[in-house]
Design a protein around this motif. Structure first.
Motif, PDB file in Angstrom:
ATOM      1  N   ASN A   1      -4.195  51.832  37.979  1.00 59.23           N
ATOM      2  CA  ASN A   1      -5.157  51.107  37.173  1.00 59.23           C
ATOM      3  C   ASN A   1      -5.379  51.871  35.860  1.00 59.23           C
ATOM      4  O   ASN A   1      -5.526  53.078  35.858  1.00 59.23           O
ATOM      5  CB  ASN A   1      -6.451  50.978  37.967  1.00 59.23           C
ATOM      6  N   ASP A   2      -5.435  51.166  34.739  1.00 56.55           N
ATOM      7  CA  ASP A   2      -5.617  51.797  33.435  1.00 56.55           C
ATOM      8  C   ASP A   2      -7.028  52.331  33.236  1.00 56.55           C
ATOM      9  O   ASP A   2      -7.287  53.101  32.330  1.00 56.55           O
ATOM     10  CB  ASP A   2      -5.303  50.810  32.313  1.00 56.55           C
ATOM     11  N   THR A   3      -7.937  51.955  34.067  1.00 55.82           N
ATOM     12  CA  THR A   3      -9.319  52.394  33.899  1.00 55.82           C
ATOM     13  C   THR A   3      -9.586  53.732  34.550  1.00 55.82           C
ATOM     14  O   THR A   3     -10.671  54.277  34.409  1.00 55.82           O
ATOM     15  CB  THR A   3     -10.279  51.353  34.476  1.00 55.82           C
ATOM     16  N   GLN A   4      -8.618  54.309  35.226  1.00 55.87           N
ATOM     17  CA  GLN A   4      -8.818  55.608  35.852  1.00 55.87           C
ATOM     18  C   GLN A   4      -8.760  56.713  34.785  1.00 55.87           C
ATOM     19  O   GLN A   4      -7.960  56.649  33.859  1.00 55.87           O
ATOM     20  CB  GLN A   4      -7.744  55.873  36.902  1.00 55.87           C
ATOM     21  N   PRO A   5      -9.603  57.750  34.906  1.00 56.99           N
ATOM     22  CA  PRO A   5      -9.594  58.838  33.916  1.00 56.99           C
ATOM     23  C   PRO A   5      -8.343  59.704  34.067  1.00 56.99           C
ATOM     24  O   PRO A   5      -7.776  59.803  35.152  1.00 56.99           O
ATOM     25  CB  PRO A   5     -10.859  59.629  34.246  1.00 56.99           C
TER      26      PRO A   5
END
Length: 134
Positions: free
Chosen positions: A5-9
């Motif tokens: 997921n692109d929202t993971q840091p």
């Protein structure tokens, strides 16, 4: 199979682009600093091939380690020193006085002679030193 997921840091930060920028800025500042420093412009006198025909009187004032004064090797008192320099200046207005102090001489005695020469308004004042390495 796991989908990222692109929202993971991010776990780490890539500092290579920041270091490249810092090095470029450093080089730019170094170049600009060295380019902006300007030398002192001096017009130096040109030497002459012809020797000077003027011959002026020179007095060598020696100061012994004990603080005694001598003019051209002859011992004098401070009052005699002043009168002899004054008489020499009357004979030759372009009189030169060279001060030669022993390394063990008190510095105050050298300053006393320099002050006397300045008070008598003698322009030619020099300090005699030993050559380096002797």
């Amino acid at each position: 199979m796991q989908i990222q997921n692109d929202t993971q840091p991010y776990d780490s930060i890539n500092v290579t682009p920041m270091l490249d920028l810092a090095y470029v800025l450093l080089v730019v500042f170094i170049i600009m600093t060295t380019a902006s420093v300007q030398g002192l412009t001096m017009n130096l006198p040109k030497p002459s091939n012809t020797p000077s025909e003027e011959k002026h009187e020179t007095k060598i004032v020696q100061i012994s380690p004990e603080g005694r004064f001598m003019i051209n090797g002859v011992g004098v008192t401070p009052a005699e020193l002043e009168s002899q320099l004054l008489a020499a200046k009357a004979r030759d207005p372009k009189l030169a006085v060279m001060v030669k102090g022993d390394p063990a001489t008190q510095y105050a005695k050298v300053i006393e002679v320099v002050d006397l020469v300045n008070r008598l308004q003698i322009d030619g004042l020099g300090l005699i030193t030993a050559r380096i390495g002797t």
